[in-house]
Scaffold this motif. Structure first.
Motif, PDB file in Angstrom:
ATOM      1  N   THR A 102      -5.240  -6.169  -6.716  1.00 57.59           N
ATOM      2  CA  THR A 102      -5.078  -4.764  -6.325  1.00 57.59           C
ATOM      3  C   THR A 102      -6.455  -4.192  -5.998  1.00 57.59           C
ATOM      4  OG1 THR A 102      -5.203  -3.988  -8.630  1.00 57.59           O
ATOM      5  CG2 THR A 102      -3.012  -4.513  -7.755  1.00 57.59           C
TER       6      THR A 102
ATOM      7  N   LEU B  60      -0.419  -4.817   0.943  1.00 59.05           N
ATOM      8  CA  LEU B  60      -1.702  -4.342   0.447  1.00 59.05           C
ATOM      9  C   LEU B  60      -2.818  -5.236   0.998  1.00 59.05           C
ATOM     10  CD1 LEU B  60      -2.765  -2.156  -1.557  1.00 59.05           C
ATOM     11  CD2 LEU B  60      -2.715  -3.943  -3.327  1.00 59.05           C
TER      12      LEU B  60
ATOM     13  N   ASP C 216       0.851  -1.186   0.000  1.00 66.74           N
ATOM     14  CA  ASP C 216       0.000   0.000   0.000  1.00 66.74           C
ATOM     15  C   ASP C 216       0.891   1.241   0.000  1.00 66.74           C
ATOM     16  OD1 ASP C 216      -1.590   2.201   0.929  1.00 66.74           O
ATOM     17  OD2 ASP C 216      -3.015   0.800   1.827  1.00 66.74           O
TER      18      ASP C 216
ATOM     19  N   TRP D 160      -0.370   1.565  -5.261  1.00 64.87           N
ATOM     20  CA  TRP D 160       0.394   0.457  -4.714  1.00 64.87           C
ATOM     21  C   TRP D 160       1.788   0.437  -5.333  1.00 64.87           C
ATOM     22  CZ3 TRP D 160       1.831  -3.661  -8.029  1.00 64.87           C
ATOM     23  CH2 TRP D 160       1.236  -3.646  -9.299  1.00 64.87           C
TER      24      TRP D 160
END
Length: 520
Positions: free
Chosen positions: A487, A443, A436, A493
């Motif tokens: 994602t 993430l 992230d 990201w």
């Protein structure tokens, strides 16, 4: 004459005589600290010489912080305030950039104290670290464990297991030594003795001795998976890893382990005013001798000193709050959009290496690579020579991507692909891990592990031995699920490509990781 003076004083004004004229004044305000002289050329004196104009200061100077005004070189009240505000802001920004390494280590302590990673006990991720843990750029392909070693009461012994990658970093995030595969025990396990700063006592034989400059030492490690299985590493670590005071070596206490897999916790320093409070905590815990006088001077200039309370007034709090915002933006830009071309692996590539100036961040002997050091510690978890050294078949190598092949930021709503040519140069394994942009941590998607690893079951290899890896919010049509990392639309990201046991083609660049290509 006395009557005239009394009259002027009663009116609240100041009279000047001889060559000095009267100045305007306001009975409600204090007299100016910089009296204004009549605009006139000074008389030529016996010792008068021509003065080079470049060494003088004009009466008015336009700058980015405002108009600076002087009376024959003497700053007026407004200029004085502007200059001190700017100086405090500059020092506070410098303190932020210089303090990131220390606060990054300090940020581990709340979790370590809460979950059992201090006083000889260890936090371990038995089922690997997932995205609920807020760590800077961890991986999902090894068994992490870590502990905080405190030598304030004397030397500490750490007995390490075989086949791990471990690091000793001091409280200012400087490398002290390695243990495990890149350490002096050569991956066989051994006894390490961590001494307090300035230790003068007897050093017993039979230990690998570490001499940090700080009392606090962060000692993370990683156990290697066996065919993707974490259990062998966990069993070895829990059986053989021991931490205890040297004074109790004859009868060491039992080392306790806390399984942190799936437990939310934060280990990342603040990016608001609290950052300076974290920095003050480090200064209080460690000897001044652990840092150089100039860095300590920068901290002291904004009220951060060992043995003194950190209690800025409202003006200074406002400046510190602005400084940390600017400092954070600076560190983030240095990491995500590096202008240092030497930090990119290939010309024109988006693949970036964590440091082109080594683990000590030196441009030349005695010359710090300040920007690279800031970028690295803002973004990464630990530092060791093993991250940068050319060790064929040992250690690990890293490449990061923050943009695609067109140098646009990676967008969680779009789909990308990376092509890995045949014969990937990794003796042990390779992996992609997604992070992230905000937290620089894993993430947090619907996938527990935001990664693609060479040991993942179902990973598909092309007929020529190459591999395609996909990144996007949904599994692309026709792409194997094991070759895809999810994602999040609306979220930026970045990612790391890792090689464990890197081989020669990586170092000589005869093998090259593909660019991050946008898929339309």
């Amino acid at each position: 004459m006395q009557n005239i003076r009394l009259l002027l004083r009663s009116l609240g004004c100041i009279a000047a005589f001889a060559l000095i004229t009267t100045t305007g004044c306001n009975s409600k305000s204090e007299p100016s600290a910089a009296p204004t002289t009549q605009a006139q050329a000074p008389p030529k004196m016996k010792m008068t010489t021509d003065i080079p104009p470049e060494i003088t200061t004009p009466d008015s100077v336009e700058t980015s912080i405002g108009t600076l005004k002087f009376s024959d070189g003497f700053p007026d009240d407004k200029t004085t305030q502007l200059v001190y505000d700017n100086l405090d802001l500059t020092h506070a920004e410098q303190a932020y950039l210089s303090g990131i390494p220390g606060t990054s280590i300090q940020a581990f302590l709340p979790a370590a104290k809460k979950f059992g990673g201090v006083d000889g006990n260890v936090m371990i991720f038995e089922d690997r670290m997932d995205s609920k843990a807020l760590w800077l750029t961890p991986n999902n392909s090894s068994v992490y464990f870590y502990t905080w070693i405190d030598t304030t009461k004397g030397p500490i012994v750490m007995e390490t297991p075989p086949n791990v990658l471990g690091i000793f970093d001091d409280h200012w995030f400087r490398w002290v030594g390695d243990y495990g595969n890149a350490g002096p025990d050569k991956g066989q396990g051994g006894k390490f003795l961590i001494l307090p700063p300035g230790y003068k006592g007897e050093v017993p034989k039979g230990y690998f001795v570490m001499r940090p400059s700080t009392y606090g030492v962060w000692a993370p490690g990683r156990g290697m998976l066996v065919n993707g299985d974490s259990k062998p590493a966990v069993e070895s670590i829990k059986k053989l890893l021991k931490i205890y005071p040297l004074a109790q070596a004859a009868h060491p206490p039992v080392t306790k382990f806390t399984d942190m897999s799936g437990i939310p916790h934060n280990t990342i320093h603040a990016n608001d005013y609290h950052f300076y409070e974290e920095l003050h905590e480090v200064l209080e815990m460690e000897p001044n001798e652990a840092l150089d006088p100039e860095t300590l001077g920068i901290f002291a200039s904004i009220g951060l000193q060992k043995g003194k309370p950190f209690a800025p007034d409202e003006r200074m709090k406002k400046i510190l709050t602005e400084a940390v915002a600017i400092g954070n933006a600076t560190a983030r830009t240095l990491a995500f959009r590096s202008r240092n071309q030497a930090s990119y692996i290939y010309p024109g590539s988006s693949w970036w290496i964590p440091s082109n100036s080594g683990f000590e961040f030196m441009l030349a002997p005695g010359v710090f690579d300040l920007d690279t050091r800031t970028a690295f510690f803002y973004w990464a978890t630990a530092v060791t020579p093993a991250m940068f050294a050319k060790m064929i078949g040992r250690g690990s190598q890293y490449a990061a991507a923050f943009t695609d092949s067109s140098h646009h930021a990676l967008d969680g709503s779009k789909t990308y692909k990376v092509h890995l040519p045949p014969n990937i140069p990794a003796k042990d394994n390779w992996s992609f891990t997604l992070y992230d942009n905000q937290t620089r941590s894993c993430l947090q998607t619907d996938q527990r592990f935001p990664s693609v690893n060479s040991f993942d079951k179902g990973l598909v290899t092309n007929p020529d031995g190459s591999i395609d890896v996909w990144f996007g919010p949904k599994l692309p049509q026709g792409a194997p699920a094991a070759n895809w990392a999810q994602t999040i639309p609306g979220k930026g990201w970045n990612m790391l490509f890792r090689l464990y046991g890197p081989l020669a083609p990586w170092f000589d660049k005869t093998w090259r990781v593909g660019e991050v290509e946008l898929v339309n």
